[in-house]
Design a protein around this motif. Structure first.
Motif, short mmCIF file in Angstrom:
data_model
loop_
_atom_site.label_atom_id
_atom_site.label_comp_id
_atom_site.label_asym_id
_atom_site.label_seq_id
_atom_site.Cartn_x
_atom_site.Cartn_y
_atom_site.Cartn_z
N GLN A 105 -9.51 -9.86 2.25
CA GLN A 105 -11.07 -8.70 1.71
C GLN A 105 -11.46 -8.27 2.85
OE1 GLN A 105 -9.27 -8.45 -1.13
NE2 GLN A 105 -11.44 -7.77 -2.12
N GLU A 141 -11.23 -2.66 7.85
CA GLU A 141 -10.34 -1.39 7.60
C GLU A 141 -11.76 -0.21 7.11
OE1 GLU A 141 -6.94 -1.77 5.84
OE2 GLU A 141 -6.15 -3.22 7.84
N GLU A 182 -5.35 -9.52 -0.55
CA GLU A 182 -5.64 -8.32 -0.85
C GLU A 182 -5.58 -8.17 -2.21
OE1 GLU A 182 -4.87 -5.61 2.04
OE2 GLU A 182 -4.60 -7.11 3.59
N ARG A 208 0.83 -0.95 -0.21
CA ARG A 208 -0.50 -0.03 -0.18
C ARG A 208 0.70 1.59 0.10
NH1 ARG A 208 -4.31 -1.17 4.77
NH2 ARG A 208 -4.51 -4.12 3.76
N ALA A 241 -16.57 -6.65 -1.85
CA ALA A 241 -15.58 -7.46 -0.68
C ALA A 241 -15.67 -8.75 -1.61
CB ALA A 241 -15.68 -7.68 0.47
N ASP A 289 -5.76 -4.94 -4.90
CA ASP A 289 -5.97 -3.59 -5.13
C ASP A 289 -6.82 -2.92 -5.86
OD1 ASP A 289 -4.97 -1.22 -4.46
OD2 ASP A 289 -2.83 -2.11 -4.31
N ARG A 298 -10.63 -8.04 5.93
CA ARG A 298 -9.56 -7.07 6.66
C ARG A 298 -10.02 -6.22 5.82
NH1 ARG A 298 -4.65 -8.84 9.87
NH2 ARG A 298 -3.56 -5.47 9.84
N ARG A 299 -10.09 -5.53 4.43
CA ARG A 299 -9.82 -4.07 4.73
C ARG A 299 -11.68 -4.09 3.98
NH1 ARG A 299 -5.80 -3.49 -0.80
NH2 ARG A 299 -6.35 -1.29 0.11
#
Length: 528
Positions: A422, A428, A264, A170, A438, A266, A424-425
């Motif tokens: 996904q 967040e 993940e 990131r 997701a 992006d 976790r994102r």
């Protein structure tokens, strides 16, 4: 969520028992028995089967591990260096590297085709390699060299893909080295597990000879069980193989869980190149340019004995035209059913464990029941699966050609890690976009893994070899191997029947497009 998550894992657990746990118990028990497959008579013999295999199994283990030297060097040295150079070169460098390895990776999934290519290209009567392959002292070295060269593109291409994902970060994210270290560790474990199950190259090129100098554990199991009809002895040898495979699978699962590994997607297609002056970037551009010339060149050279014959259609006339449709159907349709079912079951369980997280932060513990069979292919359980097929009267039938893989366990691990990343994102982002946003990025991965699984199963030699003695039920790889075994000095074999040029083109283009447009946006992360 807890109930739904647990319910969605039930199909995978049932498939685990049907495809792995049950056959494993049968194999271990049969290792202490004398099994007569013709009469059905079974009697206990204690440890006699293990006395029969004796030190021979340890010798075959040593030979099998030698097949891992080249792949380990490719994965641990060549792949990370090339991935680092491509990462520093930015998006264009990454895309060129990914596309360059597409065809070598696809052909790397077809070991029978690659082995036949080397058999036909390097073992002609006038070739010096033919004399070397007949010498017990030099045959193992030559065979290991053939296998290493042929699979270099697959191993290096997969390594570059994984390390590029580990390097992706990131804008203000954590350091990338934990993910890269975990990838390296998992790669070593996977290579060791794969080479312990080496079968196709020694079977096709040398048939384990001369003087058993190239016999591997899997070839020993095949010889004991399907040539000598000593199923108890074969089961004992298979049990000896299953033990280290189970330990390697558990080690990989523990590494995944302890490291907090996740995948993940992006959503931003960034250049992701180096930060710094143009002079440093010029150096890395030169490095990646050199790598793009040398490394893919080696990969293409490794597959050329097979690829040149696929492109040229060499030996296709040795198969009657009216049989081609049957061969293609036998090769691709049963495996499509198996791959679809096995990947869908794995995706459901991966969604349950990774996204719904029924046990919270401890949800990845649900992977542990699957871990002992993470790297177990059909080979170590072949005796049990064949016995089940015989009792169900499925030998020499369409149903018998369906690989006994009701759940693809490596896919289950990948889906779990992807859904975990996904989820976790999503947390967040405070739930912005909802569950659908997701989940959607994972769906192309289902198609990618499904396609890879389909090709791997369609190009498998061992299972059709066991269940098909009727030519009307031969698959492409089985036809190819049978023809070159009958005509040892022939100039060609029906390689195009085993892996047709149209299939290579479709799979290669599909993989290249997926690498550039989708896989290039995946990131592997570890830690908190």
């Amino acid at each position: 969520m807890v109930v739904v998550g647990l319910v969605l894992t039930v199909p995978a657990l049932l498939a685990l028992y049907r495809g792995y746990i049950g056959p494993t118990f049968w194999t271990v028990r049969s290792g202490f028995q004398d099994v007569d497959v013709l009469s059905g008579r079974i009697r206990d013999v204690g440890g006699r089967n293990y006395q029969v295999i004796g030190e021979d199994v340890l010798d075959t283990f040593g030979r099998a591990l030698l097949f891992g030297v080249g792949p380990l060097l490719a994965f641990l040295v060549v792949a990370p260096l090339l991935a680092l150079a491509a990462h520093w070169a930015g998006r264009a460098g990454r895309w060129v590297v990914r596309v360059a390895f597409a065809v070598p990776m696809v052909l790397g999934l077809a070991p029978a085709t690659l082995a036949a290519g080397y058999f036909l290209d390097r073992l002609r009567p006038e070739d010096s390699a033919r004399e070397a392959i007949s010498n017990p002292a030099t045959a193992p070295v030559l065979l290991i060299g053939f296998a290493g060269a042929a699979t270099f593109g697959l191993v290096c291409g997969l390594g570059v893909t994984l390390f590029l994902a580990a390097l992706r970060r990131r804008e203000a994210g954590p350091p990338v080295w934990p993910g890269a270290l975990v990838v390296a560790g998992l790669g070593v474990i996977a290579v060791l597990a794969a080479v312990l199950q080496t079968f196709v190259f020694p079977y096709v090129v040398t048939d384990g000879g001369p003087g058993h100098a190239t016999t591997t554990p899997m070839l020993a199991i095949f010889d004991y069980g399907f040539r000598d009809l000593r199923f108890g002895t074969a089961a004992a040898a298979a049990t000896v193989v299953l033990v280290p495979l189970a330990l390697l699978g558990v080690a990989a699962a523990v590494l995944v869980i302890v490291s907090g590994l996740r995948v993940e997607f992006d959503p931003v297609a960034r250049d992701d190149g180096p930060r710094g002056g143009s002079g440093g970037k010029g150096v890395v551009l030169a490095l990646v340019g050199a790598g793009l010339v040398v490394v893919p060149f080696v990969a293409w050279i490794g597959i050329w004995p097979a690829l040149s014959r696929i492109v040229g259609g060499s030996g296709a006339e040795q198969v009657p035209a009216e049989s081609l449709g049957t061969i293609f159907a036998n090769t691709w349709l049963p495996t499509l059913l198996s791959a679809t079912g096995g990947v869908v079951v794995a995706a459901l369980a991966g969604f349950a464990i990774g996204m719904l997280r029924p046990f919270g932060r401890y949800s990845e513990a649900l992977l542990l029941p699957f871990a002992p069979w993470l790297f177990v292919g059909i080979g170590p359980l072949a005796i049990a699966h064949w016995y089940d097929a015989q009792r169900a009267e499925q030998l020499n039938s369409f149903a018998g050609l369906i690989p006994p893989v009701p759940v693809v366990i490596p896919a289950l691990f990948v889906f779990t890690l992807f859904f975990k990343g996904q989820e976790r994102r999503l947390r967040e982002a405070g739930g912005a976009g909802g569950l659908g946003r997701a989940v959607l990025p994972v769906l192309p991965m289902v198609a990618v893994i499904g396609g890879v699984t389909w090709v791997v199963q369609a190009q498998d030699l061992l299972w059709p070899l066991l269940v098909s003695s009727d030519p009307d039920k031969y698959t492409g790889p089985l036809v190819l191997v049978n023809v070159i075994r009958q005509f040892v000095v022939a100039d060609g074999g029906p390689i195009g029947v085993a892996f047709p040029i149209w299939a290579v083109v479709i799979a290669g283009v599909a993989l290249a497009v997926a690498q550039v447009l989708y896989v290039d946006r995946l990131a592997i992360r570890a830690g908190r």
